[in-house]
Every structure is written in C-alpha cells, then in structure tokens.
Design a protein around this motif. Structure first.
Motif, PDB file in Angstrom:
ATOM      1  N   UNK A  54       0.594  -1.205  -0.193  1.00 28.30           N
ATOM      2  CA  UNK A  54      -0.121  -0.050  -0.172  1.00 28.30           C
ATOM      3  C   UNK A  54       0.752   1.394  -0.116  1.00 28.30           C
ATOM      4  N   UNK A  55       0.359   2.403  -0.704  1.00 29.04           N
ATOM      5  CA  UNK A  55       1.131   3.496  -0.800  1.00 29.04           C
ATOM      6  C   UNK A  55       0.873   4.331   0.668  1.00 29.04           C
ATOM      7  N   UNK A  56       1.789   5.319   1.138  1.00 29.49           N
ATOM      8  CA  UNK A  56       1.737   5.888   2.074  1.00 29.49           C
ATOM      9  C   UNK A  56       0.388   7.118   2.398  1.00 29.49           C
ATOM     10  N   UNK A  57      -0.027   7.535   3.412  1.00 26.05           N
ATOM     11  CA  UNK A  57      -0.903   8.478   3.350  1.00 26.05           C
ATOM     12  C   UNK A  57      -0.070   9.762   3.580  1.00 26.05           C
ATOM     13  N   UNK A  58      -0.618  10.715   2.484  1.00 26.70           N
ATOM     14  CA  UNK A  58       0.039  11.959   2.654  1.00 26.70           C
ATOM     15  C   UNK A  58      -0.779  12.928   3.409  1.00 26.70           C
ATOM     16  N   UNK A  59      -1.563  12.803   4.011  1.00 29.55           N
ATOM     17  CA  UNK A  59      -2.650  13.586   4.676  1.00 29.55           C
ATOM     18  C   UNK A  59      -1.770  14.221   5.961  1.00 29.55           C
ATOM     19  N   UNK A  60      -0.979  13.164   6.402  1.00 34.68           N
ATOM     20  CA  UNK A  60       0.019  13.691   7.876  1.00 34.68           C
ATOM     21  C   UNK A  60       1.119  14.289   7.329  1.00 34.68           C
ATOM     22  N   UNK A  61       1.462  14.764   6.145  1.00 28.87           N
ATOM     23  CA  UNK A  61       2.696  15.210   5.771  1.00 28.87           C
ATOM     24  C   UNK A  61       2.832  16.662   6.225  1.00 28.87           C
ATOM     25  N   UNK A  62       4.157  16.785   6.643  1.00 26.60           N
ATOM     26  CA  UNK A  62       4.499  18.078   7.227  1.00 26.60           C
ATOM     27  C   UNK A  62       4.377  19.289   6.370  1.00 26.60           C
ATOM     28  N   UNK A  63       3.926  20.289   7.006  1.00 29.70           N
ATOM     29  CA  UNK A  63       3.420  21.560   6.207  1.00 29.70           C
ATOM     30  C   UNK A  63       4.685  22.548   6.374  1.00 29.70           C
ATOM     31  N   UNK A  64       5.221  22.936   5.206  1.00 29.70           N
ATOM     32  CA  UNK A  64       6.427  24.038   5.157  1.00 29.70           C
ATOM     33  C   UNK A  64       5.965  25.297   5.617  1.00 29.70           C
ATOM     34  N   UNK A  65       4.412  25.581   5.825  1.00 26.50           N
ATOM     35  CA  UNK A  65       4.214  26.853   6.353  1.00 26.50           C
ATOM     36  C   UNK A  65       3.998  26.888   7.689  1.00 26.50           C
ATOM     37  N   UNK A  66       4.261  25.782   8.528  1.00 21.34           N
ATOM     38  CA  UNK A  66       4.399  25.902  10.039  1.00 21.34           C
ATOM     39  C   UNK A  66       3.385  26.479  10.502  1.00 21.34           C
ATOM     40  N   UNK A  67       3.634  26.952  11.595  1.00 23.64           N
ATOM     41  CA  UNK A  67       2.541  27.983  12.463  1.00 23.64           C
ATOM     42  C   UNK A  67       2.546  29.385  12.067  1.00 23.64           C
ATOM     43  N   UNK A  68       3.430  29.773  11.056  1.00 28.43           N
ATOM     44  CA  UNK A  68       3.314  31.350  10.613  1.00 28.43           C
ATOM     45  C   UNK A  68       4.053  32.196  11.502  1.00 28.43           C
ATOM     46  N   UNK A  69       4.542  31.716  12.401  1.00 30.03           N
ATOM     47  CA  UNK A  69       5.232  32.389  13.777  1.00 30.03           C
ATOM     48  C   UNK A  69       6.673  32.482  13.578  1.00 30.03           C
ATOM     49  N   UNK A  70       7.397  32.005  12.609  1.00 31.75           N
ATOM     50  CA  UNK A  70       8.902  31.880  12.497  1.00 31.75           C
ATOM     51  C   UNK A  70       9.466  33.241  12.338  1.00 31.75           C
TER      52      UNK A  70
END
Length: 403
Positions: A54-70
């Motif tokens: 089975x292929x992996x689930x991409x729904x939990x992939x890290x988001x490059x946007x983060x929390x926007x507070x960087x």
C-alpha cells in the motif's frame, strides 16, 4: 540517480520568495500528457521482493508553512544544486520547482522569516560541480542544500560538503556507494539503487512474469551502478549474452539493436537517462524488437515520452520517487506553470524539513545539520528518518507505465 554530462553555461541564480518561472519541466509521476496523449502513470508501489504494498498516506505530511510565527535573520538562505541546463535538465528543474513551492508556502505564511533560495546549475557534470559546490560552501548565508542531484556530481563533491559541515539532502542521487564514503553531512531522500535494482528485478520476474531480460547500461555512475543491482535482482532471467553498454551522448544504437533483436527477449531494461533512452526505445522498435522497454528514474520523465513518441507506449518505468498528490500537483502547477515531474515531491519534502529546522531556530550550519540527523517525520512521499550513514530507514519503489 545521476551521473550525466551536459552542455551549457553555468549559472547561479538568487531567488527570493520563489517567484522565478522555470521551463522544460513536467510530470514523470502525475500523468502529464506526452506524444499522442501518452502519459506516465503510477501502477503500484513494491517492496524488496517486487510485491505490491500500500502507498503511504500523505494527509499527515509536514507543512512548510508551519505555524506562521517563525523568525529568522534577513538573508537566511538554502541552495539547490543540479542540472538546470543540458540534455537532462528537466530532472533538475523538476526538483528546484518542488523546492520553490515549499519555500513559497513557507515565506507567505511566515513574514518574519523569508528563506531565500540560491539556485546553482552544475549541468549534471561532475567536473563542473567541483567548481560550483565551493561557491555554495563559501557563501555563509547558505545553511542547507537540496542537492547535488546526480550521482556523479555527488560523488565528486560529497567530501567538500562534508568537510564544510553543510547539510546536503539529495532528492535524486541514487548510486548505492554514495553513503559509503564516510561523509557526515549527506542525506539521501529516497531509496538507493541497491534497493531499486533488486526490487525492480524481482518485480519483472515474479510479478510481471518476464522469463528473459536483456540489460543495457550507459557509462555513468548512475547507469553502471543500477545495472549491476538490476542484474542481481533478475537472477537467471537475465541473459548475459545480450547485455550491452552504450556511452553517454550516443545516439546511434544500431549494433545494440541488432544484438537485442537476435536474442528476442521478453523485456529490455535500460539503465541510464532519457536523453539516450528515447532514441534507444525508438530504434529498438523500428529494429523489430518486440520486447517491453523497461527503465528507471533516469528515464522516468515526460521528456522521454516527448522524445520517444509512440515508441514510448507500454514502457515500464520504475522510480524510488512517489506520485504527486492532487493538491500538491495543483499548487505546483499554479506556481510553476507546469505539472510536477520525477523528484518534484522529494524536492518539496526535503525543503520542508530544512524550513522546519530554520523555523525551530536552527540558524547555523552545525545546528541545521544536527536537526536533520535526528529528524523523524512524515512527508508527502514517505516517512523521513535517516540512519548514521544518511540512508532512509525505510524506502520503497514505485512502478509506472506509459499509456
């Protein structure tokens, strides 16, 4: 992957906010139309035994946007290095466009931390790369690298990057021996050819059912390394008497075609790049060879379909890279004006990891290197966690077909 030679002028471009538009890009993994409507389409993901998983689930992939507070200092930069000109440039462009998408999302969401992208063209040439990589090392604003892209240029420059302590994350260099050189800053973002070759070889025999396979290899580090492991995976199904070698840059394969035609195999595996793979596929077909044309990530690009035309129909193409999810494809196309290609997802995922480190305050080369060493998280393509040599802890292969 990668040991290609290319022709063209070197260039180093600096982009802020990833606004540049690259050309000659396309989707080797998301079904872009090629000649006569032909598309490279994913078929299945396989394990080390060539069996579907089975292929992996991409729904939990890290988001490059983060929390926007960087927050980070102005001028904080990462680099991408690879072939952006020359006969195999589409492969490097696919990666850098994935990098751009990740940084575009990050920078829009984080006004206090605009990460710059510095883009370097190695032309895929190991000798050229030895001139380009020192430029990256000497630019102290660069604290992370996506690249080098090809195996040959990575082999030629890995020690330079390791000695500098600059984290080097490759989206595409798959030669198995790269992680056996004692480098301490190299991380491979996909399976190596020691995984791909046996997996695909066993797939061809155990799943596809081919009884006789000839192997043709080019003379690059990528081509020779992959061919060795493919032959091992094929076992007795490989007929050594019909194996052949070509040179990078060759366009006339008449002697090889004659040899293959007389052997009458079920399939021909080509270990090399699309710039030679396309005319080879054409000449095999026009020479009366009925065997299925099979190749790997060096050929898995829309340029193979565009250049081979109808001769590409039915070709089977493997890759340690995963298909692009629909949302990623839409965002990528909106930014870059073309659909994602082979390694675009890996370029995005690796950039996301570097951005997450920077957002977490890892603003020096040593700190970002340590961050990547201990990283363990999901991406669009796979889970990213590396062992002590820079290999992924778990890596699988995808099978694609031109249809």
């Amino acid at each position: 992957m990668r040991g290609a030679l290319a022709i063209g002028a070197a260039a180093a471009l600096v982009l802020t906010g990833c606004s540049d538009k690259s050309t000659d890009s396309g989707s080797g993994t998301s079904g872009t139309s090629g000649a006569g409507g032909l598309k490279i389409q994913p078929v299945m993901q396989i394990d080390a035994n060539g069996k579907q998983v089975p292929k992996s689930d991409s729904a939990s992939a890290a988001d490059p946007a983060g929390d926007g507070k960087a927050t980070c200092p102005a001028g904080t930069a990462i680099a991408m290095a690879g072939a952006l000109t020359g006969p195999d440039a589409a492969l490097g462009i696919n990666i850098v466009d994935g990098v751009k998408l990740a940084l575009d999302k990050h920078n829009k969401a984080n006004p206090g931390c605009k990460i710059e992208l510095k883009q370097f063209d190695t032309e895929g040439d190991p000798q050229k790369a030895t001139q380009v990589i020192p430029q990256i090392v000497n630019d102290k604003s660069i604290i992370g690298l996506v690249g080098p892209a090809f195996s040959g240029e990575t082999k030629a420059t890995g020690k330079i990057l390791s000695d500098a302590g600059l984290v080097s994350t490759t989206a595409s260099a798959t030669n198995e021996t790269l992680t056996q050189n004692g480098w301490t800053s190299f991380f491979r973002g996909l399976a190596n050819d020691g995984v791909q070759g046996p997996s695909v070889g066993k797939y061809l025999v155990n799943t596809a059912g081919y009884k006789k396979v000839c192997v043709i290899q080019d003379n690059t580090d990528y081509g020779t390394g992959l061919a060795k492991t493919i032959i091992e995976g094929l076992g007795s199904a490989n007929d050594a008497s019909c194996n052949a070698s070509i040179k990078k840059g060759d366009k006339d394969f008449s002697a090889t075609v004659t040899k293959i035609a007389s052997a009458a195999p079920d399939a021909v595996f080509y270990s090399g790049y699309y710039s030679e793979g396309a005319p080879l596929a054409q000449q095999l077909k026009s020479g009366g060879v009925k065997a299925v044309f099979v190749s790997a990530d060096g050929t898995n690009d829309p340029q193979f379909v565009a250049q081979a035309g109808s001769s590409a129909k039915g070709a089977v193409l493997s890759c340690p890279c995963g298909p692009a999810p629909d949302k990623f494809t839409a965002d990528y196309k909106a930014l870059n004006g073309a659909e994602p290609g082979v390694y675009s997802v890996e370029g995005y995922d690796l950039t996301t990891i570097l951005a997450k480190g920077i957002d977490g305050g890892k603003l020096t080369r040593p700190d970002l290197l340590d961050y990547v060493r201990s990283y363990d998280g999901p991406g669009l393509a796979r889970q990213y966690k590396w062992n002590a040599t820079g290999e992924l802890s778990n890596a699988l292969i995808w099978i694609y077909e031109v249809k």
